[in-house]
Design a protein around this motif. Structure first.
Motif, mmCIF file in Angstrom:
data_model
loop_
_atom_site.group_PDB
_atom_site.id
_atom_site.type_symbol
_atom_site.label_atom_id
_atom_site.label_comp_id
_atom_site.label_asym_id
_atom_site.label_seq_id
_atom_site.Cartn_x
_atom_site.Cartn_y
_atom_site.Cartn_z
ATOM 1 N N VAL A 42 -5.196 13.129 -3.831
ATOM 2 C CA VAL A 42 -3.877 13.523 -3.336
ATOM 3 C C VAL A 42 -3.348 14.792 -3.992
ATOM 4 C CG1 VAL A 42 -3.301 11.133 -2.834
ATOM 5 C CG2 VAL A 42 -2.649 12.111 -5.046
ATOM 6 N N SER A 43 -4.102 15.386 -4.899
ATOM 7 C CA SER A 43 -3.588 16.517 -5.674
ATOM 8 C C SER A 43 -3.233 17.718 -4.808
ATOM 9 C CB SER A 43 -4.606 16.929 -6.740
ATOM 10 O OG SER A 43 -5.828 17.332 -6.149
ATOM 11 N N GLU A 44 -3.884 17.877 -3.671
ATOM 12 C CA GLU A 44 -3.617 19.023 -2.819
ATOM 13 C C GLU A 44 -2.906 18.645 -1.518
ATOM 14 O OE1 GLU A 44 -4.075 22.158 -3.604
ATOM 15 O OE2 GLU A 44 -4.862 21.581 -5.560
ATOM 16 N N GLY A 81 -3.471 1.372 -3.852
ATOM 17 C CA GLY A 81 -3.633 2.093 -2.603
ATOM 18 C C GLY A 81 -2.454 1.890 -1.676
ATOM 19 N N THR A 82 -2.620 2.290 -0.440
ATOM 20 C CA THR A 82 -1.533 2.307 0.532
ATOM 21 C C THR A 82 -1.841 1.407 1.711
ATOM 22 O OG1 THR A 82 -1.144 4.625 -0.067
ATOM 23 C CG2 THR A 82 -0.038 3.811 1.903
ATOM 24 N N VAL A 83 -0.827 0.647 2.161
ATOM 25 C CA VAL A 83 -0.934 -0.157 3.371
ATOM 26 C C VAL A 83 0.101 0.343 4.369
ATOM 27 C CG1 VAL A 83 -1.806 -2.209 2.188
ATOM 28 C CG2 VAL A 83 0.656 -1.914 2.490
ATOM 29 N N TYR A 84 -0.024 -0.095 5.611
ATOM 30 C CA TYR A 84 0.826 0.413 6.687
ATOM 31 C C TYR A 84 1.389 -0.754 7.473
ATOM 32 C CZ TYR A 84 -1.863 4.352 5.213
ATOM 33 O OH TYR A 84 -2.455 5.287 4.418
ATOM 34 N N ALA A 102 4.444 3.287 8.899
ATOM 35 C CA ALA A 102 5.175 3.460 7.645
ATOM 36 C C ALA A 102 4.293 3.042 6.474
ATOM 37 C CB ALA A 102 6.448 2.620 7.670
ATOM 38 N N PRO A 103 4.100 3.934 5.477
ATOM 39 C CA PRO A 103 3.234 3.601 4.346
ATOM 40 C C PRO A 103 3.979 2.882 3.222
ATOM 41 C CG PRO A 103 3.884 5.886 4.188
ATOM 42 C CD PRO A 103 4.538 5.336 5.444
ATOM 43 N N TYR A 104 3.284 1.960 2.586
ATOM 44 C CA TYR A 104 3.752 1.288 1.377
ATOM 45 C C TYR A 104 2.630 1.343 0.357
ATOM 46 C CZ TYR A 104 7.496 -0.736 4.192
ATOM 47 O OH TYR A 104 8.573 -0.905 5.017
ATOM 48 N N THR A 105 2.932 1.768 -0.866
ATOM 49 C CA THR A 105 1.923 1.813 -1.912
ATOM 50 C C THR A 105 1.997 0.540 -2.745
ATOM 51 O OG1 THR A 105 2.107 4.227 -1.985
ATOM 52 C CG2 THR A 105 1.002 3.161 -3.822
ATOM 53 N N ILE A 106 0.832 -0.054 -2.998
ATOM 54 C CA ILE A 106 0.751 -1.315 -3.735
ATOM 55 C C ILE A 106 0.441 -1.025 -5.199
ATOM 56 C CG2 ILE A 106 -0.333 -3.580 -3.868
ATOM 57 C CD1 ILE A 106 1.144 -3.049 -1.245
ATOM 58 N N TYR A 107 1.301 -1.498 -6.085
ATOM 59 C CA TYR A 107 1.126 -1.284 -7.519
ATOM 60 C C TYR A 107 1.008 -2.607 -8.266
ATOM 61 C CZ TYR A 107 2.660 3.582 -6.947
ATOM 62 O OH TYR A 107 2.773 4.901 -6.568
ATOM 63 N N GLU A 108 0.279 -2.557 -9.356
ATOM 64 C CA GLU A 108 0.258 -3.657 -10.322
ATOM 65 C C GLU A 108 0.953 -3.147 -11.581
ATOM 66 O OE1 GLU A 108 -3.046 -5.893 -13.097
ATOM 67 O OE2 GLU A 108 -3.580 -5.429 -11.020
ATOM 68 N N ASP A 130 8.029 1.915 -1.119
ATOM 69 C CA ASP A 130 8.131 2.671 0.125
ATOM 70 C C ASP A 130 7.573 4.073 -0.082
ATOM 71 O OD1 ASP A 130 9.113 1.459 2.477
ATOM 72 O OD2 ASP A 130 11.081 1.238 1.548
ATOM 73 N N GLY A 131 6.588 4.436 0.726
ATOM 74 C CA GLY A 131 5.981 5.748 0.636
ATOM 75 C C GLY A 131 4.513 5.640 0.262
ATOM 76 N N GLY A 132 3.775 6.717 0.505
ATOM 77 C CA GLY A 132 2.364 6.725 0.161
ATOM 78 C C GLY A 132 1.578 7.683 1.031
ATOM 79 N N ILE A 133 0.271 7.542 0.979
ATOM 80 C CA ILE A 133 -0.640 8.403 1.727
ATOM 81 C C ILE A 133 -0.551 8.061 3.213
ATOM 82 C CG2 ILE A 133 -3.054 9.079 2.006
ATOM 83 C CD1 ILE A 133 -3.431 7.992 -0.909
ATOM 84 N N SER A 134 -0.510 9.088 4.044
ATOM 85 C CA SER A 134 -0.460 8.861 5.486
ATOM 86 C C SER A 134 -1.764 8.234 5.967
ATOM 87 C CB SER A 134 -0.216 10.181 6.231
ATOM 88 O OG SER A 134 -1.283 11.084 5.999
#
Length: 216
Positions: A42-44, A81-84, A102-108, A130-134
């Motif tokens: 995702v850096s770029e 990672g990201t879910v939709y 709509a993206p959601y990022t899953i964190y531990e 709320d938010g994340g990689i498309s």
């Protein structure tokens, strides 16, 4: 996760009402598709700001604490990672309209200290941001004035419980970074003291609430 911001056309998110602003309270796991964070650089990637209106002033800690169910200090252990979930319509300059998920990022995370509510401290817990990689892996979506948490960093999180017991973190000031390396740094930080005071002076909001499955 470190994201390099690039100059992009402003994108407006339509049909992002309170439901998305607070997170999806009931998400059909059978329809989710996970893009592991390790599979995407995702850096770029450009960052597309999502726009929505909120029922409270998220710049006011007293209002923020009063609205959410849980406020806590946590260390991000893993970005899974990201879910939709639900489909939203986006409008981009020169690009017309299109439907996207709509993206959601899953964190531990590891909860270090509870400010509001009682979440498990000794067991890693999961939350959705709320938010994340498309879905096409070509951009990152976040709310305006918001950012995605990074692994191995400490934050003050403000979140609400979904009716499935999950925790949803959403919108500006929902994860406030702390420049800390241990618990003593956290407890002595200006941000921690501010949110402890906000809890004592919270502006309570009457709304339907749920309880997290990660509570003590």
């Amino acid at each position: 996760m470190i994201i390099k911001k690039k100059i992009i056309n402003t994108i407006a998110i339509v049909v992002l009402g309170l439901g998305l602003a607070l997170g999806a309270y009931a998400i059909n796991n059978d329809k989710e598709v996970l893009i592991p964070a390790a599979n995407v650089d995702v850096s770029e990637l450009p960052i597309y700001p999502m726009r929505s209106s909120f029922v409270i002033n998220l710049d006011n800690p007293n209002a923020n604490v009063g609205f959410v169910d849980y406020v806590f200090v946590g260390k991000v252990v893993k970005n899974h990672g990201t879910v939709y979930s639900e489909r939203v319509t986006t409008v981009a300059q020169y690009a017309g309209t299109k439907e996207t998920s709509a993206p959601y990022t899953i964190y531990e995370i590891e909860v270090i200290d509870n400010i509001k509510g009682n979440l498990n401290i000794n067991t890693p817990i999961e939350f959705r941001k709320d938010g994340g990689i498309s879905a096409d892996k070509k951009a990152v979506y976040v709310f305006e004035n918001d950012e995605l948490p990074a692994e191995n960093k400490y934050y003050i999180f403000s979140g609400s419980a979904g009716n499935d017991g999950s925790i949803i973190i959403s919108g500006p000031n929902s994860n406030i970074p702390l420049n800390a390396s241990d618990k003593q740094d956290i407890l002595s930080s200006k941000q921690y003291k501010e949110y402890k005071n906000a809890f004592e002076n919270q502006v309570k909001v009457q709304r339907e609430r749920s309880v997290s499955k990660f509570r003590e």
